[in-house]
Structures are given as C-alpha cells and as structure tokens.
Design a protein around this motif. Structure first.
Motif, PDB file in Angstrom:
ATOM      1  N   ILE A   1       0.830  -1.198   0.000  1.00  0.00           N
ATOM      2  CA  ILE A   1       0.000   0.000   0.000  1.00  0.00           C
ATOM      3  C   ILE A   1       0.870   1.256   0.000  1.00  0.00           C
ATOM      4  O   ILE A   1       2.060   1.220   0.303  1.00  0.00           O
ATOM      5  CB  ILE A   1      -0.959   0.030   1.203  1.00  0.00           C
ATOM      6  N   SER A   2       0.248   2.376  -0.339  1.00  0.00           N
ATOM      7  CA  SER A   2       0.928   3.667  -0.283  1.00  0.00           C
ATOM      8  C   SER A   2      -0.049   4.686   0.285  1.00  0.00           C
ATOM      9  O   SER A   2      -1.231   4.396   0.492  1.00  0.00           O
ATOM     10  CB  SER A   2       1.385   4.100  -1.682  1.00  0.00           C
ATOM     11  N   SER A   3       0.435   5.886   0.543  1.00  0.00           N
ATOM     12  CA  SER A   3      -0.409   6.915   1.155  1.00  0.00           C
ATOM     13  C   SER A   3      -1.541   7.349   0.236  1.00  0.00           C
ATOM     14  O   SER A   3      -2.557   7.864   0.688  1.00  0.00           O
ATOM     15  CB  SER A   3       0.444   8.137   1.527  1.00  0.00           C
ATOM     16  N   SER A   4      -1.372   7.150  -1.074  1.00  0.00           N
ATOM     17  CA  SER A   4      -2.404   7.561  -2.029  1.00  0.00           C
ATOM     18  C   SER A   4      -3.560   6.560  -2.104  1.00  0.00           C
ATOM     19  O   SER A   4      -4.565   6.815  -2.762  1.00  0.00           O
ATOM     20  CB  SER A   4      -1.789   7.720  -3.424  1.00  0.00           C
ATOM     21  N   GLY A   5      -3.405   5.424  -1.421  1.00  0.00           N
ATOM     22  CA  GLY A   5      -4.433   4.398  -1.470  1.00  0.00           C
ATOM     23  C   GLY A   5      -4.232   3.405  -2.598  1.00  0.00           C
ATOM     24  O   GLY A   5      -4.949   2.411  -2.701  1.00  0.00           O
ATOM     25  N   THR A   6      -3.261   3.684  -3.470  1.00  0.00           N
ATOM     26  CA  THR A   6      -2.942   2.756  -4.548  1.00  0.00           C
ATOM     27  C   THR A   6      -1.880   1.773  -4.066  1.00  0.00           C
ATOM     28  O   THR A   6      -1.324   1.926  -2.975  1.00  0.00           O
ATOM     29  CB  THR A   6      -2.423   3.500  -5.787  1.00  0.00           C
ATOM     30  N   TYR A   7      -1.601   0.786  -4.879  1.00  0.00           N
ATOM     31  CA  TYR A   7      -0.593  -0.204  -4.508  1.00  0.00           C
ATOM     32  C   TYR A   7       0.655  -0.028  -5.365  1.00  0.00           C
ATOM     33  O   TYR A   7       0.572   0.215  -6.561  1.00  0.00           O
ATOM     34  CB  TYR A   7      -1.148  -1.618  -4.680  1.00  0.00           C
TER      35      TYR A   7
ATOM     36  N   VAL B   1      13.501  -3.799  -0.033  1.00  0.00           N
ATOM     37  CA  VAL B   1      12.462  -3.644  -1.043  1.00  0.00           C
ATOM     38  C   VAL B   1      12.870  -2.556  -2.023  1.00  0.00           C
ATOM     39  O   VAL B   1      13.192  -1.444  -1.607  1.00  0.00           O
ATOM     40  CB  VAL B   1      11.102  -3.253  -0.423  1.00  0.00           C
ATOM     41  N   ARG B   2      12.854  -2.887  -3.293  1.00  0.00           N
ATOM     42  CA  ARG B   2      13.115  -1.896  -4.342  1.00  0.00           C
ATOM     43  C   ARG B   2      11.800  -1.603  -5.053  1.00  0.00           C
ATOM     44  O   ARG B   2      11.125  -2.514  -5.520  1.00  0.00           O
ATOM     45  CB  ARG B   2      14.159  -2.414  -5.327  1.00  0.00           C
ATOM     46  N   ASP B   3      11.441  -0.330  -5.123  1.00  0.00           N
ATOM     47  CA  ASP B   3      10.209   0.062  -5.797  1.00  0.00           C
ATOM     48  C   ASP B   3      10.379  -0.092  -7.304  1.00  0.00           C
ATOM     49  O   ASP B   3      11.202   0.580  -7.921  1.00  0.00           O
ATOM     50  CB  ASP B   3       9.870   1.519  -5.454  1.00  0.00           C
ATOM     51  N   ILE B   4       9.608  -0.995  -7.902  1.00  0.00           N
ATOM     52  CA  ILE B   4       9.697  -1.212  -9.356  1.00  0.00           C
ATOM     53  C   ILE B   4       8.363  -0.883 -10.033  1.00  0.00           C
ATOM     54  O   ILE B   4       8.074  -1.357 -11.128  1.00  0.00           O
ATOM     55  CB  ILE B   4      10.121  -2.661  -9.679  1.00  0.00           C
ATOM     56  N   THR B   5       7.551  -0.052  -9.363  1.00  0.00           N
ATOM     57  CA  THR B   5       6.236   0.304  -9.908  1.00  0.00           C
ATOM     58  C   THR B   5       6.360   0.914 -11.289  1.00  0.00           C
ATOM     59  O   THR B   5       5.668   0.514 -12.236  1.00  0.00           O
ATOM     60  CB  THR B   5       5.533   1.291  -8.962  1.00  0.00           C
ATOM     61  N   GLU B   6       7.238   1.887 -11.422  1.00  0.00           N
ATOM     62  CA  GLU B   6       7.396   2.555 -12.714  1.00  0.00           C
ATOM     63  C   GLU B   6       7.903   1.581 -13.772  1.00  0.00           C
ATOM     64  O   GLU B   6       7.452   1.600 -14.922  1.00  0.00           O
ATOM     65  CB  GLU B   6       8.366   3.738 -12.578  1.00  0.00           C
ATOM     66  N   HIS B   7       8.823   0.716 -13.367  1.00  0.00           N
ATOM     67  CA  HIS B   7       9.344  -0.287 -14.292  1.00  0.00           C
ATOM     68  C   HIS B   7       8.227  -1.219 -14.762  1.00  0.00           C
ATOM     69  O   HIS B   7       8.134  -1.542 -15.954  1.00  0.00           O
ATOM     70  CB  HIS B   7      10.448  -1.094 -13.610  1.00  0.00           C
ATOM     71  N   LYS B   8       7.378  -1.645 -13.815  1.00  0.00           N
ATOM     72  CA  LYS B   8       6.277  -2.539 -14.172  1.00  0.00           C
ATOM     73  C   LYS B   8       5.277  -1.837 -15.089  1.00  0.00           C
ATOM     74  O   LYS B   8       4.765  -2.436 -16.042  1.00  0.00           O
ATOM     75  CB  LYS B   8       5.564  -3.021 -12.909  1.00  0.00           C
TER      76      LYS B   8
END
Length: 316
Positions: A113-119, A142-149
């Motif tokens: 989860i994140s503060s914006s309510g999205t995952y 943990v490496r954030d790969i949201t943008e990569h995905k």
C-alpha cells in the motif's frame, strides 16, 4: 603555570587522543563501521526493514516514507501483513515462513500500500538473522519497481494492441486465434473467421488527408466493437485490414454476423457528417474439424474470400 595564564583545551588533540585509545581496543573501526552503516541506511533509495519472528515490523529506514508516503512511526509494531496487497498475501506468508526456517529468499514481487491508497510493486529479498540456531530477526530490502512494471506493461500493450484503434494487432491476434483453433479441435466445435477490408482508404487519404484516413480506420474499429461482443476477438491486422473471430458462431450464423455489420455501417453513414461513406469488403472462412488447417491458412482462406468480394464489388 608560573605566569598565572590558563591552559586552553585543544579539542582536536583530545579527539585524536580518544581515537588512539579506541584504536588500541579496536573500537574505532567498529564505530566508523557503524557510522558508515547508519549513513547508508538513511541515504539508500531502497526500503530496508526488519521483522520479528512473529511478523511484526521492528524497523524501517527513511526510504520507506519517500517511496510509500507513509510515516515510519505509524507502522513500527504492526504486522507486515497489513501493508501487503490481499491478493499477494499468500506469497508473502510463504516467504516469511521460509525465512523463519532460516532460508533466505532471492527476488520476489509483492504489491504494497501507499499513502495515495494505490498499490506499489516492490521487489523483495529477505535474509534471516540467526543466533544459536534460531531466527531472531528477518531483514529485508524492497526496491520500488512500480514505474518499471508500468513501463513494461505499456510496452506489452503496445506490442499486442494497435496504437490507432486500440484493437489487437496482428501480434496480439495470432496467438488468440491459435488458441481458439486448438479449442475447436478439442471440443469438436465449429469456428468462423471474418476478414475485413476498409474499401477506398487510399481515396480517402488522397482526397481528405491522412488524418481523415486515420479517422475512417478508427470509425471502422468502433463499428466493429459495436457489432461484436466483448468475448469476440477483433483485430486490426495492418493497414486497412481487420479480422474478427465471433466466438461460438457457426456456418449457419454467417449471414447474421456479416449482415449485422453491414447494418451498423449503413447506420453510421446515415448519421455521420463526413464527405465520404465507409464501405467494407469481407470474407468468411469456416473451420472444419474434419479438414483441419493452420491458423495462417485459416486466415488466408478468409482473406481470399474477402478479395473475391472486393473483386465483385469493382465489377459493379
């Protein structure tokens, strides 16, 4: 001092004395190593966390707040399960239990989860910390790969979907057609393929410009979407050619599935304000399980039928 003057302290000299004393006992190296570790911990972009053996979050580095927008202090003392996407929780539990057995886990993905309510999508690694043969702590990165995905998904979509119309492109259509062909063989069922050509696209481009030609293609795509169902497979195969697999249709339905399309095209032409009318030629191939063929031959048969209709149209 005989002259009555006070002796001033020399901080640098005192520090050097302390350093020498610590060096003699090996504490300087430990101190500098700890300071180096803390500096790294506070400046890395990856989230570093630790869990207790009962799954409680015991520490988080500042990157957690930068990545998720959440406050570290709010999550210390909570179960790690509370931050994981419900659909990903089974995998998270499997990895946690493996760590409790002393097994490190290389890279695996979980949504958090994140503060914006999205995952967000994180690439996790876990390392159990052992004392006397027991796990006392689980460290993780943990490496954030949201943008990569998201980029990968966009590239995947671009590789399977036509950029102009949003329909499947040839690359996306072929494997789906192959699956339906295999399914027809397995279930001993019929299958239809409709191959379409937007007539006179070159004339539209030459007379009204390529932007209007693109609009004609988009209008055709919208008519196809209106005519056929969500479960049907619709694709722009390239240029002015389209293909449709009306799922579940048989050769007895050919007149219906093509007639409905022509009706919707006529309705479009009656209401649009453009200086040209849309017209299509279409051919239909019927897959016979008694006479099987490859997906490419299946398409080619419909394509030949379509060109035969186009030839007859030109005669008139």
């Amino acid at each position: 001092m005989g002259d009555g003057r006070k002796t001033e302290a020399h901080p640098n000299k005192d520090l050097e004395t302390l350093r020498q004393q610590h060096s003699a006992t090996g504490l300087t190296e430990q101190y500098e190593s700890a300071q180096h570790y803390l500096t790294l911990l506070h400046n890395v972009s990856d989230v570093i966390y630790s869990l207790s053996p009962d799954g409680v979050i015991t520490s988080l580095n500042p990157a957690f707040e930068k990545v998720t927008g959440l406050v570290c202090a709010d999550w210390i003392g909570k179960s790690f399960a509370q931050i994981i996407h419900p659909d990903d929780l089974p995998l998270a539990i499997v990895k946690f239990l493996a760590a409790l057995r002393g097994e490190p886990s290389p890279k695996f993905e979980l949504r958090t989860i994140s503060s914006s309510g999205t995952y967000l999508t994180g690439e996790f690694t876990t390392t159990p910390q052992m004392e006397d043969g027991k796990v006392v702590k689980i460290l993780g990165i943990v490496r954030d790969i949201t943008e990569h995905k998201q980029t990968a998904e966009k590239l995947r979509e671009l590789s399977l979907y036509d950029d102009l119309t949003g329909l499947y492109n040839r690359r996306g259509f072929l494997p789906l057609a192959e699956k339906f062909l295999n399914l027809a063989n397995q279930q001993k069922k019929e299958l239809l393929m409709i191959y379409l050509d937007l007539n006179d696209l070159k004339v539209i481009n030459d007379a009204h410009g390529h932007q209007e030609g693109d609009q004609a293609l988009m209008d055709t795509a919208q008519i196809l979407k209106k005519t056929y169902r969500v479960v049907d497979i619709i694709a722009r195969m390239g240029g002015d050619e389209f293909a449709v697999i009306p799922v579940g249709a048989t050769k007895n339905d050919i007149a219906t599935v093509t007639g409905r399309l022509q009706t919707n095209i006529a309705a479009h032409n009656a209401t649009n304000m453009r200086n040209y009318a849309l017209s299509i030629s279409c051919g239909v191939s019927h897959y016979d399980i008694e006479d099987p063929c490859s997906v490419h031959e299946f398409i080619a048969r419909a394509d030949r039928m379509m060109y035969e209709q186009k030839r007859l149209r030109r005669k008139h």
